[in-house]
Design a protein around this motif. Sequence first.
Motif, PDB file in Angstrom:
ATOM      1  N   ASN A 162     -41.839  13.528  31.475  1.00  0.00           N
ATOM      2  CA  ASN A 162     -41.328  14.620  32.321  1.00  0.00           C
ATOM      3  C   ASN A 162     -41.810  16.000  31.874  1.00  0.00           C
ATOM      4  O   ASN A 162     -41.076  16.985  31.978  1.00  0.00           O
ATOM      5  CB  ASN A 162     -39.797  14.604  32.344  1.00  0.00           C
ATOM      6  CG  ASN A 162     -39.240  13.825  33.524  1.00  0.00           C
ATOM      7  OD1 ASN A 162     -39.836  12.837  33.955  1.00  0.00           O
ATOM      8  ND2 ASN A 162     -38.116  14.245  34.037  1.00  0.00           N
ATOM      9  N   CYS A 163     -43.047  16.082  31.384  1.00  0.00           N
ATOM     10  CA  CYS A 163     -43.542  17.372  30.905  1.00  0.00           C
ATOM     11  C   CYS A 163     -44.025  18.263  32.045  1.00  0.00           C
ATOM     12  O   CYS A 163     -44.193  19.470  31.862  1.00  0.00           O
ATOM     13  CB  CYS A 163     -44.665  17.171  29.886  1.00  0.00           C
ATOM     14  SG  CYS A 163     -46.180  16.453  30.578  1.00  0.00           S
TER      15      CYS A 163
ATOM     16  N   PHE B  46     -27.585  12.178  26.675  1.00  0.00           N
ATOM     17  CA  PHE B  46     -27.274  11.270  27.780  1.00  0.00           C
ATOM     18  C   PHE B  46     -27.031  12.056  29.067  1.00  0.00           C
ATOM     19  O   PHE B  46     -27.513  11.677  30.144  1.00  0.00           O
ATOM     20  CB  PHE B  46     -26.040  10.416  27.459  1.00  0.00           C
ATOM     21  CG  PHE B  46     -26.202   9.522  26.266  1.00  0.00           C
ATOM     22  CD1 PHE B  46     -27.453   9.211  25.771  1.00  0.00           C
ATOM     23  CD2 PHE B  46     -25.094   9.000  25.611  1.00  0.00           C
ATOM     24  CE1 PHE B  46     -27.618   8.383  24.655  1.00  0.00           C
ATOM     25  CE2 PHE B  46     -25.235   8.174  24.510  1.00  0.00           C
ATOM     26  CZ  PHE B  46     -26.497   7.873  24.033  1.00  0.00           C
ATOM     27  N   PHE B  47     -26.265  13.155  28.952  1.00  0.00           N
ATOM     28  CA  PHE B  47     -25.940  13.965  30.119  1.00  0.00           C
ATOM     29  C   PHE B  47     -27.204  14.568  30.732  1.00  0.00           C
ATOM     30  O   PHE B  47     -27.427  14.476  31.947  1.00  0.00           O
ATOM     31  CB  PHE B  47     -24.954  15.066  29.732  1.00  0.00           C
ATOM     32  CG  PHE B  47     -24.587  15.990  30.852  1.00  0.00           C
ATOM     33  CD1 PHE B  47     -23.608  15.641  31.764  1.00  0.00           C
ATOM     34  CD2 PHE B  47     -25.239  17.205  31.014  1.00  0.00           C
ATOM     35  CE1 PHE B  47     -23.265  16.484  32.803  1.00  0.00           C
ATOM     36  CE2 PHE B  47     -24.917  18.058  32.047  1.00  0.00           C
ATOM     37  CZ  PHE B  47     -23.927  17.704  32.946  1.00  0.00           C
ATOM     38  N   VAL B  48     -28.029  15.188  29.886  1.00  0.00           N
ATOM     39  CA  VAL B  48     -29.254  15.827  30.379  1.00  0.00           C
ATOM     40  C   VAL B  48     -30.205  14.789  30.960  1.00  0.00           C
ATOM     41  O   VAL B  48     -30.826  15.020  32.011  1.00  0.00           O
ATOM     42  CB  VAL B  48     -29.928  16.627  29.248  1.00  0.00           C
ATOM     43  CG1 VAL B  48     -31.303  17.128  29.687  1.00  0.00           C
ATOM     44  CG2 VAL B  48     -29.060  17.801  28.835  1.00  0.00           C
TER      45      VAL B  48
ATOM     46  N   PRO C 119     -37.711   4.807  20.355  1.00  0.00           N
ATOM     47  CA  PRO C 119     -36.713   3.944  21.025  1.00  0.00           C
ATOM     48  C   PRO C 119     -36.144   4.568  22.292  1.00  0.00           C
ATOM     49  O   PRO C 119     -35.649   3.859  23.166  1.00  0.00           O
ATOM     50  CB  PRO C 119     -35.630   3.769  19.956  1.00  0.00           C
ATOM     51  CG  PRO C 119     -35.749   4.986  19.099  1.00  0.00           C
ATOM     52  CD  PRO C 119     -37.212   5.339  19.081  1.00  0.00           C
ATOM     53  N   TYR C 120     -36.211   5.904  22.381  1.00  0.00           N
ATOM     54  CA  TYR C 120     -35.614   6.589  23.529  1.00  0.00           C
ATOM     55  C   TYR C 120     -36.260   6.146  24.836  1.00  0.00           C
ATOM     56  O   TYR C 120     -35.586   6.000  25.861  1.00  0.00           O
ATOM     57  CB  TYR C 120     -35.760   8.098  23.332  1.00  0.00           C
ATOM     58  CG  TYR C 120     -35.181   8.936  24.445  1.00  0.00           C
ATOM     59  CD1 TYR C 120     -33.933   8.646  24.986  1.00  0.00           C
ATOM     60  CD2 TYR C 120     -35.862  10.037  24.938  1.00  0.00           C
ATOM     61  CE1 TYR C 120     -33.389   9.420  25.985  1.00  0.00           C
ATOM     62  CE2 TYR C 120     -35.324  10.823  25.941  1.00  0.00           C
ATOM     63  CZ  TYR C 120     -34.095  10.507  26.461  1.00  0.00           C
ATOM     64  OH  TYR C 120     -33.565  11.276  27.455  1.00  0.00           O
TER      65      TYR C 120
ATOM     66  N   TRP D 253     -36.069  16.358  27.614  1.00  0.00           N
ATOM     67  CA  TRP D 253     -36.080  16.533  26.160  1.00  0.00           C
ATOM     68  C   TRP D 253     -37.441  16.151  25.602  1.00  0.00           C
ATOM     69  O   TRP D 253     -38.020  16.881  24.791  1.00  0.00           O
ATOM     70  CB  TRP D 253     -34.982  15.682  25.510  1.00  0.00           C
ATOM     71  CG  TRP D 253     -35.239  15.388  24.059  1.00  0.00           C
ATOM     72  CD1 TRP D 253     -35.759  14.250  23.524  1.00  0.00           C
ATOM     73  CD2 TRP D 253     -35.027  16.272  22.941  1.00  0.00           C
ATOM     74  NE1 TRP D 253     -35.874  14.343  22.164  1.00  0.00           N
ATOM     75  CE2 TRP D 253     -35.436  15.580  21.782  1.00  0.00           C
ATOM     76  CE3 TRP D 253     -34.531  17.569  22.824  1.00  0.00           C
ATOM     77  CZ2 TRP D 253     -35.356  16.151  20.509  1.00  0.00           C
ATOM     78  CZ3 TRP D 253     -34.456  18.137  21.555  1.00  0.00           C
ATOM     79  CH2 TRP D 253     -34.862  17.431  20.417  1.00  0.00           C
ATOM     80  N   CYS D 254     -37.966  15.021  26.048  1.00  0.00           N
ATOM     81  CA  CYS D 254     -39.272  14.570  25.552  1.00  0.00           C
ATOM     82  C   CYS D 254     -40.379  15.529  25.960  1.00  0.00           C
ATOM     83  O   CYS D 254     -41.289  15.807  25.177  1.00  0.00           O
ATOM     84  CB  CYS D 254     -39.579  13.172  26.101  1.00  0.00           C
ATOM     85  SG  CYS D 254     -38.471  11.891  25.519  1.00  0.00           S
ATOM     86  N   GLY D 255     -40.328  16.018  27.184  1.00  0.00           N
ATOM     87  CA  GLY D 255     -41.420  16.822  27.694  1.00  0.00           C
ATOM     88  C   GLY D 255     -41.447  18.246  27.208  1.00  0.00           C
ATOM     89  O   GLY D 255     -42.516  18.876  27.184  1.00  0.00           O
TER      90      GLY D 255
END
Length: 475
Positions: A301-302, A109-111, A232-233, A119-121
């Motif tokens: 966000n990659c 959540f913070f990041v 779900p993210y 995180w995803c990228g």
Amino acid sequence: MSMESKIKDSSPPNRIKIHQPDANKADRFNPRNRIYVRAVTGVWSSLRRRMGWVAMLFFFILPWVPWGDRQAVWFNLSEQKFHVFALTIWPQDLTLLAALFMIAAFGLFFVTTYLGRVWCGYTCPQTVWTFIFIWFEEKFEGARNKRIKLDKMPWSFNKIWRKAAKHLSWIMVSLLTAMTFVSYFVPTHLIYVDVFTLHADGSVYFWVIFFTLATYGNAGWMREIMCLHMCPYARFQSAMFDKNTYIVGYDSMRGETRGPRSRKADPKALGLGDCIDCDLCVQVCPTGIDIRNGLQYECINCGACIDACDNTMQRMGYDKGLISYTTENKLAGSQEKVARPKLLGYGIVLTVMVLVFIYASATISPVRMDIIRDRNALYRDNSQGEIENTYTIKLLNKTEQQQQYQLSVTGLDNPHWIGPQSIKIAAGEVITLPISIAVSPSSLSKSINDIDIIVSTTINNQQISIKQETRFFGR
């Protein structure tokens, strides 16, 4: 005369392309439409590859790291013990795992609030393994245009061997991934020997096959479908975003109006912005979106589109940063705010939970004691004229070595302990110890007395004691 006609009339022989939605483009939300990701080089792509390599090597090597007579990280489900280097977590300590998951959640959540979906990228296993599979795809089938052309060609020996080699490499990576994942739960030095010599348990074969197919399907076939339709993210991330969250954004004020032009042409004289409408930002996107259409939940966000656009800007002699990591406030010309209530709130909660987790991990007791009173009789008078209470003590040795334990009681005057007071317990063993405590009736001032039963041992020259309260009943 329309504005479009004026631009066309004043343009050089090469007609300027006015951006309009392309009705002929395939629907990227249709799972049957494949996205051919174009290779790109640049700062963010290099960073993503390096982080992917670190994450992948960490995943593959960690089960092989020894720690004493076992592997450093081992989730031993059969004995209900989770080993993480020197820390051993028992079922009684599973609140630590719950706290660890909460730390991971608030860390995410913070990041996300601060840096968006990095995180995803950069570190999501789906992204890391997808780019690994795309790398094999490029090696065997060629660059993006060659892959498109190959898929349209009729079947031939050239097409068959390239497809076969690609899928075989995918399966090998998937099998290695599955066996590595299972080795976190089954001793690593056994699983590779047992699986290939056909001596492994049936459940091991089931999970190895299951995770092989899952990896092969997710990273080889589904890819962006996981991000667009199943993860779900992507759906709840908007709850963490605000106008100061760093996102991949397109500067429309600088880029519009789009249109192709020669390198020597002056875009201002042509009424154009810096975007040459090359569509490279779309071709390199692993989810197939056009970032120029604004913030979209599919963006991971990659930074691939940033590298593609920066390379184009450099070739054209323009300033980089038409697409960049930015914020909505910055794109709108407003002031950015780093410290804001939501980000500070996540940070404070995360810090507190990390400190609590560290303290709880450092103070895990090496022994667990449970006391059960005899429920058939509160007390009895023994043959010596003493009042006697009976208890059942359960002791668990939570260390990885045999330990010698001493038992005692406090809260009574001159108690008589009936049963063993010194006992050896093997590593991980649970024993049930029936004992009785007796006192003279004259030493009891009341009928219900609070007492403490204490178990103590010495570990690494350090005296460790725990106590548990119970009751002693008299007349």
